[in-house]
Write a protein that holds these residues in place. Sequence first.
Motif, mmCIF file in Angstrom:
data_model
loop_
_atom_site.group_PDB
_atom_site.id
_atom_site.type_symbol
_atom_site.label_atom_id
_atom_site.label_comp_id
_atom_site.label_asym_id
_atom_site.label_seq_id
_atom_site.Cartn_x
_atom_site.Cartn_y
_atom_site.Cartn_z
ATOM 1 N N CYS A 46 0.829 -1.213 0.000
ATOM 2 C CA CYS A 46 0.000 0.000 0.000
ATOM 3 C C CYS A 46 0.862 1.260 0.000
ATOM 4 O O CYS A 46 0.474 2.278 -0.566
ATOM 5 C CB CYS A 46 -0.977 0.006 1.167
ATOM 6 S SG CYS A 46 -0.206 -0.089 2.789
ATOM 7 N N LEU A 47 2.055 1.178 0.611
ATOM 8 C CA LEU A 47 2.962 2.332 0.620
ATOM 9 C C LEU A 47 3.567 2.587 -0.761
ATOM 10 O O LEU A 47 4.017 3.690 -1.051
ATOM 11 C CB LEU A 47 4.085 2.129 1.636
ATOM 12 C CG LEU A 47 3.668 2.105 3.098
ATOM 13 C CD1 LEU A 47 4.872 1.792 3.986
ATOM 14 C CD2 LEU A 47 3.027 3.425 3.498
ATOM 15 N N VAL A 68 -4.390 -2.063 -2.040
ATOM 16 C CA VAL A 68 -4.531 -3.369 -1.404
ATOM 17 C C VAL A 68 -5.029 -3.296 0.039
ATOM 18 O O VAL A 68 -5.226 -4.326 0.678
ATOM 19 C CB VAL A 68 -3.196 -4.145 -1.434
ATOM 20 C CG1 VAL A 68 -2.794 -4.472 -2.862
ATOM 21 C CG2 VAL A 68 -2.083 -3.373 -0.731
ATOM 22 N N ARG A 69 -5.262 -2.104 0.546
ATOM 23 C CA ARG A 69 -5.726 -1.978 1.928
ATOM 24 C C ARG A 69 -7.134 -2.557 2.067
ATOM 25 O O ARG A 69 -7.844 -2.728 1.087
ATOM 26 C CB ARG A 69 -5.703 -0.507 2.359
ATOM 27 C CG ARG A 69 -4.287 0.026 2.516
ATOM 28 C CD ARG A 69 -4.231 1.516 2.737
ATOM 29 N NE ARG A 69 -5.177 2.036 3.693
ATOM 30 C CZ ARG A 69 -4.965 2.130 5.016
ATOM 31 N NH1 ARG A 69 -3.839 1.743 5.524
ATOM 32 N NH2 ARG A 69 -5.902 2.621 5.803
ATOM 33 N N TYR A 70 -7.545 -2.813 3.281
ATOM 34 C CA TYR A 70 -8.856 -3.414 3.536
ATOM 35 C C TYR A 70 -9.977 -2.638 2.854
ATOM 36 O O TYR A 70 -10.970 -3.207 2.415
ATOM 37 C CB TYR A 70 -9.120 -3.527 5.046
ATOM 38 C CG TYR A 70 -9.462 -2.203 5.691
ATOM 39 C CD1 TYR A 70 -10.786 -1.820 5.838
ATOM 40 C CD2 TYR A 70 -8.473 -1.322 6.099
ATOM 41 C CE1 TYR A 70 -11.117 -0.590 6.397
ATOM 42 C CE2 TYR A 70 -8.789 -0.102 6.663
ATOM 43 C CZ TYR A 70 -10.101 0.264 6.813
ATOM 44 O OH TYR A 70 -10.424 1.480 7.344
ATOM 45 N N ASP A 71 -9.802 -1.315 2.744
ATOM 46 C CA ASP A 71 -10.847 -0.476 2.158
ATOM 47 C C ASP A 71 -10.676 -0.278 0.649
ATOM 48 O O ASP A 71 -11.378 0.526 0.042
ATOM 49 C CB ASP A 71 -10.902 0.885 2.859
ATOM 50 C CG ASP A 71 -9.570 1.642 2.791
ATOM 51 O OD1 ASP A 71 -8.620 1.176 2.135
ATOM 52 O OD2 ASP A 71 -9.492 2.717 3.420
ATOM 53 N N GLY A 72 -9.758 -1.025 0.054
ATOM 54 C CA GLY A 72 -9.551 -0.950 -1.386
ATOM 55 C C GLY A 72 -8.717 0.229 -1.832
ATOM 56 O O GLY A 72 -8.669 0.542 -3.020
ATOM 57 N N ARG A 73 -8.044 0.863 -0.908
ATOM 58 C CA ARG A 73 -7.234 2.035 -1.236
ATOM 59 C C ARG A 73 -5.752 1.746 -1.070
ATOM 60 O O ARG A 73 -5.359 0.746 -0.487
ATOM 61 C CB ARG A 73 -7.604 3.205 -0.322
ATOM 62 C CG ARG A 73 -9.030 3.657 -0.503
ATOM 63 C CD ARG A 73 -9.335 4.833 0.369
ATOM 64 N NE ARG A 73 -10.735 5.201 0.203
ATOM 65 C CZ ARG A 73 -11.281 6.235 0.777
ATOM 66 N NH1 ARG A 73 -10.577 7.029 1.546
ATOM 67 N NH2 ARG A 73 -12.554 6.507 0.580
ATOM 68 N N ILE A 120 5.244 -6.337 -0.677
ATOM 69 C CA ILE A 120 4.285 -7.378 -0.292
ATOM 70 C C ILE A 120 3.100 -6.743 0.437
ATOM 71 O O ILE A 120 3.264 -5.777 1.171
ATOM 72 C CB ILE A 120 4.926 -8.455 0.621
ATOM 73 C CG1 ILE A 120 3.957 -9.623 0.866
ATOM 74 C CG2 ILE A 120 5.418 -7.832 1.922
ATOM 75 C CD1 ILE A 120 4.567 -10.815 1.598
ATOM 76 N N CYS A 121 1.936 -7.304 0.201
ATOM 77 C CA CYS A 121 0.788 -7.079 1.081
ATOM 78 C C CYS A 121 0.609 -8.433 1.774
ATOM 79 O O CYS A 121 0.165 -9.397 1.134
ATOM 80 C CB CYS A 121 -0.481 -6.710 0.320
ATOM 81 S SG CYS A 121 -1.924 -6.709 1.435
ATOM 82 N N PRO A 122 0.993 -8.533 3.036
ATOM 83 C CA PRO A 122 0.905 -9.839 3.697
ATOM 84 C C PRO A 122 -0.484 -10.471 3.626
ATOM 85 O O PRO A 122 -0.610 -11.666 3.341
ATOM 86 C CB PRO A 122 1.305 -9.528 5.148
ATOM 87 C CG PRO A 122 2.174 -8.322 5.036
ATOM 88 C CD PRO A 122 1.573 -7.512 3.914
ATOM 89 N N GLU A 123 -1.528 -9.658 3.851
ATOM 90 C CA GLU A 123 -2.884 -10.213 3.845
ATOM 91 C C GLU A 123 -3.250 -10.776 2.470
ATOM 92 O O GLU A 123 -3.828 -11.858 2.377
ATOM 93 C CB GLU A 123 -3.912 -9.143 4.252
ATOM 94 C CG GLU A 123 -3.768 -8.667 5.680
ATOM 95 C CD GLU A 123 -2.893 -7.420 5.833
ATOM 96 O OE1 GLU A 123 -3.142 -6.642 6.754
ATOM 97 O OE2 GLU A 123 -1.971 -7.223 5.022
ATOM 98 N N MET A 124 -2.903 -10.051 1.416
ATOM 99 C CA MET A 124 -3.215 -10.556 0.078
ATOM 100 C C MET A 124 -2.397 -11.805 -0.231
ATOM 101 O O MET A 124 -2.883 -12.722 -0.891
ATOM 102 C CB MET A 124 -3.000 -9.477 -0.978
ATOM 103 C CG MET A 124 -4.096 -8.425 -0.921
ATOM 104 S SD MET A 124 -4.170 -7.404 -2.384
ATOM 105 C CE MET A 124 -4.708 -8.603 -3.601
ATOM 106 N N MET A 146 -6.397 -13.060 1.251
ATOM 107 C CA MET A 146 -7.486 -12.129 1.555
ATOM 108 C C MET A 146 -7.796 -11.267 0.331
ATOM 109 O O MET A 146 -6.904 -10.980 -0.465
ATOM 110 C CB MET A 146 -7.138 -11.256 2.759
ATOM 111 C CG MET A 146 -7.036 -12.049 4.045
ATOM 112 S SD MET A 146 -6.854 -11.024 5.507
ATOM 113 C CE MET A 146 -8.572 -10.971 6.033
ATOM 114 N N LYS A 147 -9.025 -10.877 0.215
ATOM 115 C CA LYS A 147 -9.494 -10.085 -0.930
ATOM 116 C C LYS A 147 -9.465 -8.593 -0.628
ATOM 117 O O LYS A 147 -9.317 -8.186 0.514
ATOM 118 C CB LYS A 147 -10.928 -10.489 -1.284
ATOM 119 C CG LYS A 147 -11.119 -11.964 -1.540
ATOM 120 C CD LYS A 147 -10.473 -12.410 -2.817
ATOM 121 C CE LYS A 147 -10.754 -13.874 -3.083
ATOM 122 N NZ LYS A 147 -9.588 -14.620 -3.450
ATOM 123 N N VAL A 148 -9.635 -7.805 -1.665
ATOM 124 C CA VAL A 148 -9.749 -6.344 -1.545
ATOM 125 C C VAL A 148 -11.048 -5.957 -2.229
ATOM 126 O O VAL A 148 -11.264 -6.338 -3.375
ATOM 127 C CB VAL A 148 -8.556 -5.642 -2.227
ATOM 128 C CG1 VAL A 148 -8.743 -4.140 -2.216
ATOM 129 C CG2 VAL A 148 -7.259 -6.025 -1.549
#
Length: 164
Positions: free
Chosen positions: A10-11, A16-21, A42-46, A50-52
Amino acid sequence: MQDKILVSACLMGHAVRYDGRAKPLLHPAIEAWRAEGRLVTICPEMSAGMKVPRSPAEIAGAATGEEVLAGTARVVEVTGGDVTAVFLLAAENAVALAKQTGCRYALLIDGSPSCGSAFIYDGSFSGRKQAGNGVTAAALKAVGIEVFSDRDIERLIARVAHDT
């Protein structure tokens, strides 16, 4: 060979954040490190499937990532769903990628139940912050990777310059 830096996706501008941003960190050092090929994103959750967008999640009971790793705390969604196993897999994936690519440092988004390192939310979904690490930040620290929050990039710059 220069040490690599694991960076929250996300940075880097990925939505890829939970809110799609995204939450891009615009800084000359980021651009320099990108040009040098030092960044590993990396986005660890993705990485754990996990989905976005996804439901907001926090570590329950004002606990920390270390407690989740120890099996004494859980990560829950605002809906009540237990996503602890996914966050543990996300942390494992981040550690594995960091090791495979020679990352000595990590630059992670603060506040996240995964990536937070200076603060995380207290599990009440009320916006209250507390000092502590998310699950991925705790796992990276446990294997000796130095973790810096997006708010602490100047300290990371000094650290990288010291080791170069």
